[in-house]
Write an enzyme that holds these catalytic residues in place. Structure first.
Site, PDB file in Angstrom:
ATOM      1  N   ARG A  54       8.303 -23.286   9.078  1.00 17.69           N
ATOM      2  CA  ARG A  54       8.467 -24.734   8.862  1.00 17.69           C
ATOM      3  C   ARG A  54       9.932 -25.138   8.902  1.00 17.69           C
ATOM      4  O   ARG A  54      10.260 -26.251   9.283  1.00 17.69           O
ATOM      5  CB  ARG A  54       7.912 -25.112   7.482  1.00 17.69           C
ATOM      6  CG  ARG A  54       6.421 -25.232   7.473  1.00 17.69           C
ATOM      7  CD  ARG A  54       5.950 -25.804   6.163  1.00 17.69           C
ATOM      8  NE  ARG A  54       5.985 -27.260   6.208  1.00 17.69           N
ATOM      9  CZ  ARG A  54       5.027 -28.030   5.716  1.00 17.69           C
ATOM     10  NH1 ARG A  54       4.008 -27.502   5.107  1.00 17.69           N
ATOM     11  NH2 ARG A  54       5.111 -29.346   5.800  1.00 17.69           N
ATOM     12  N   LYS A 150      -4.105  -9.925   3.424  1.00 15.35           N
ATOM     13  CA  LYS A 150      -4.918 -10.212   2.252  1.00 15.35           C
ATOM     14  C   LYS A 150      -4.180 -11.239   1.393  1.00 15.35           C
ATOM     15  O   LYS A 150      -2.974 -11.364   1.581  1.00 15.35           O
ATOM     16  CB  LYS A 150      -5.179  -8.932   1.463  1.00 15.35           C
ATOM     17  CG  LYS A 150      -3.921  -8.391   0.743  1.00 15.35           C
ATOM     18  CD  LYS A 150      -4.245  -7.468  -0.372  1.00 15.35           C
ATOM     19  CE  LYS A 150      -4.032  -8.047  -1.726  1.00 15.35           C
ATOM     20  NZ  LYS A 150      -2.677  -8.068  -2.243  1.00 15.35           N
ATOM     21  N   HIS A 242      -6.895  -2.732  -2.075  1.00 13.33           N
ATOM     22  CA  HIS A 242      -6.278  -1.400  -2.005  1.00 13.33           C
ATOM     23  C   HIS A 242      -7.130  -0.330  -2.710  1.00 13.33           C
ATOM     24  O   HIS A 242      -7.374   0.747  -2.182  1.00 13.33           O
ATOM     25  CB  HIS A 242      -4.887  -1.413  -2.641  1.00 13.33           C
ATOM     26  CG  HIS A 242      -3.983  -2.491  -2.100  1.00 13.33           C
ATOM     27  ND1 HIS A 242      -4.001  -2.863  -0.779  1.00 13.33           N
ATOM     28  CD2 HIS A 242      -3.042  -3.267  -2.694  1.00 13.33           C
ATOM     29  CE1 HIS A 242      -3.105  -3.827  -0.588  1.00 13.33           C
ATOM     30  NE2 HIS A 242      -2.515  -4.090  -1.736  1.00 13.33           N
TER      31      HIS A 242
HETATM   32  C1  BG6 Z   1       0.283  -6.029  -2.788  1.00  7.86           C
HETATM   33  C2  BG6 Z   1       0.045  -6.754  -4.084  1.00  7.86           C
HETATM   34  O1  BG6 Z   1      -0.817  -6.153  -1.937  1.00  7.86           O
HETATM   35  O2  BG6 Z   1       0.514  -4.645  -3.052  1.00  7.86           O
HETATM   36  C3  BG6 Z   1       1.215  -6.561  -5.021  1.00  7.86           C
HETATM   37  O3  BG6 Z   1      -0.134  -8.136  -3.831  1.00  7.86           O
HETATM   38  C4  BG6 Z   1       1.507  -5.087  -5.211  1.00  7.86           C
HETATM   39  O4  BG6 Z   1       0.956  -7.163  -6.283  1.00  7.86           O
HETATM   40  C5  BG6 Z   1       1.640  -4.383  -3.861  1.00  7.86           C
HETATM   41  O5  BG6 Z   1       2.719  -4.988  -5.933  1.00  7.86           O
HETATM   42  C6  BG6 Z   1       1.747  -2.884  -4.039  1.00  7.86           C
HETATM   43  O6  BG6 Z   1       2.019  -2.302  -2.802  1.00  7.86           O
HETATM   44  P1  BG6 Z   1       2.860  -0.955  -2.726  1.00  7.86           P
HETATM   45  O7  BG6 Z   1       2.827  -0.568  -1.290  1.00  7.86           O
HETATM   46  O8  BG6 Z   1       4.236  -1.306  -3.209  1.00  7.86           O
HETATM   47  O9  BG6 Z   1       2.168   0.012  -3.623  1.00  7.86           O
END
Ligand code: BG6
Length: 494
Positions: A54, A150, A242
């Site tokens: 934007r 997501k 996850h």
């Molecule tokens: C994201 C979440 O998808 O994954 C976050 O929205 C989280 O809240 C993150 O901190 C964790 O990812 P990673 O790869 O740092 O374990």
């Protein structure tokens, strides 16, 4: 993943159109990933990148922004950064106005992008307007693919609305739903460990495995992501995506090959077999927590409510005892745990095998005997450790002494290169560009995961129990320990 050179393989995209191009994810993760791919010669030669945002920026101002981000995140790839920047362009577009999207089409024409990969690194509320706009502007033709971050929806109903709207423009095989955990090296290694060895598969069931733990622990708090996070909580932010993906890869049956649908069919079967947790079970099987102020890494940090200054019953921690009702896993509890502001950053899958059926060891050595364990650690370091019983060297009056010793496959030590840890997005961007959706999430997976998560959330709501407080820097509310200890088990600790 699948052999890209085989006949009939999808065509490689010839341009990346990055919505949210000047956003946090793009600057922190996506451009550095592209830069590393460029450094390794893995991007399609000369592929243009059109960032859309934007803010009113021209190409040069945008390149300066990206250059600064790459200086911080990919300083070792300075030459690749410049060649990437030379073909990076920017268009300021308000995507909520369909007619403005036509300007993207004009820019794509100038850059010769015929088979675009659209990457939606924007708020999910913009997925529908963008896809509608692309369709209306005739920019969603056969060669186009779309990548979505997501969260897809806040529950099953809203995820269906988003999926319907996106599918009105793109057919399912052209939609790439990202769960960045699937791009992590150790997560893919889980597939290799299970299906490229004969050793584990015969043991991978309720005859030999006592229980499974999956922990995703983070030290960081919610901070300025509060408005987003408060709507999703740990269940929507981590468990629905996850955690469910890790669970599926641990528990799925062997797929017949690595073709996208072979793997995803098996994952969906796991999600279908997850036992629902309803009102009657929720108090027993689920613990919800919210952090209060405390100390993490030697620093005093604020509690969740103080970070925003308003009241909320959103959980920042959850521990769940889940069950997969099928032949392989009947009777094997899966303990899932994730939270913010925990003492360590630690993501791991821990498999506890059963003890030996009969001990031939007597006296003290009988007490030394502990069951085998397999630890698959994703963070902070990628590591796989199998603990086996050994005889402790030396003599003792009590006879043979035993000890549990680790057989460690530390990826850092085994592979000296690459010296840096890959960003999970590197693999995923590469796969999306080449049209390989094995490591992306299919619509029915998203919906089955939401169905289960909605059941838990609904049971909570009806039980009317607020989350239990836990001090930042602790391992969650005491109930999380009781959840596993009342069954004579314990959370894995190093
Ligand atoms: C994201 C979440 O998808 O994954 C976050 O929205 C989280 O809240 C993150 O901190 C964790 O990812 P990673 O790869 O740092 O374990």
């Amino acid at each position: 993943m699948a052999d890209r050179m085989q006949a009939g393989a999808p065509e490689v995209s010839d341009g990346l159109v990055l919505f949210g191009g000047n956003g946090d994810l793009a600057l922190r993760m996506l451009f550095p990933s592209l830069c590393f791919l460029e450094a390794e010669g893995l991007l399609p030669r000369g592929m243009p990148i059109l960032a859309v945002g934007r803010s009113a920026l021209d190409d040069d101002a945008f390149r300066a922004l990206v250059r600064e981000a790459l200086g911080k995140r990919a300083p070792e790839a300075a030459a690749a950064a410049e060649s990437l920047l030379a073909r990076t362009h920017y268009s300021a577009v308000d995507v909520t106005h369909i007619n403005e999207i036509e300007r993207i089409g004009a820019r794509m024409g100038e850059l010769n992008i015929i088979r675009p990969l659209y990457y939606l690194s924007v708020s999910p509320s913009l997925y529908s307007p963008i896809c509608e706009g692309l369709l209306a502007a005739q920019l969603a033709g056969e060669g186009a693919r779309v990548v979505m971050e997501k969260p897809i929806g806040k529950d099953l109903a809203s995820s269906r609305v988003i999926n319907d709207q996106v599918q009105a423009a793109f057919s399912e095989e052209r939609i790439f739903r990202i769960d960045h955990y699937l791009g992590k090296e150790t997560v893919q290694n889980l597939i290799a460990l299970r299906f490229a060895n004969t050793l584990f598969e015969p043991l991978w069931n309720n005859l030999t495995i006592d229980h499974v733990q999956i922990t995703i622990a983070e030290t960081q708090g919610v901070g300025d992501r509060w408005p987003y996070y408060d709507e999703y909580g740990a269940m929507g932010d981590m468990v629905q995506n996850h955690m469910m993906q890790l669970l599926c890869l641990v528990a799925m049956e062997p797929p017949s090959d690595l073709a996208p649908d072979s793997v995803r069919n098996e994952k969906v079967k796991v999600l279908r077999s997850l036992r629902p947790i309803g009102r009657a079970e929720v108090a027993h099987n689920v613990v919800r927590g919210q952090y209060t102020k405390g100390v993490v890494g030697g620093e005093q940090v604020a509690g969740y409510l103080e970070e925003k200054g308003s009241d909320s019953e959103t959980e920042t921690f959850v521990a769940i005892q889940a069950h997969i009702d099928n032949w392989r896993w009947a009777g094997v509890p899966f303990y899932l745990r994730t939270g913010k502001r925990l003492p360590d950053r630690d993501t791991e899958i821990f498999i506890q095998f059963k003890g030996v059926p009969h001990s031939i060891f007597a006296g003290e050595s009988r007490e030394d005997l502990v069951p085998n364990q397999l630890l698959i650690r994703l963070q902070p370091e990628e590591d796989i450790v199998l603990r086996l019983m050994n005889q402790r060297p030396g003599l003792s009056l009590g006879g043979m002494r035993l000890e549990s010793l680790p057989l460690s496959l530390s990826l850092k030590n085994v592979h000296k290169t690459p010296a840096r840890r890959r960003i999970a997005y590197e693999r995923l961007i590469l796969d999306a560009l080449s049209g390989d959706s094995t490591l992306f999430v299919r619509r029915d997976e998203v919906e089955k995961a939401w169905e289960w998560v909605d059941g838990v959330n609904d049971a909570w709501r009806r039980a009317g129990q607020p989350p239990r407080p836990y001090a930042a820097g602790s391992w969650g509310p005491g109930g999380a320990f009781a959840l596993i200890e009342r069954e004579g088990r314990a959370w894995h600790e190093d």
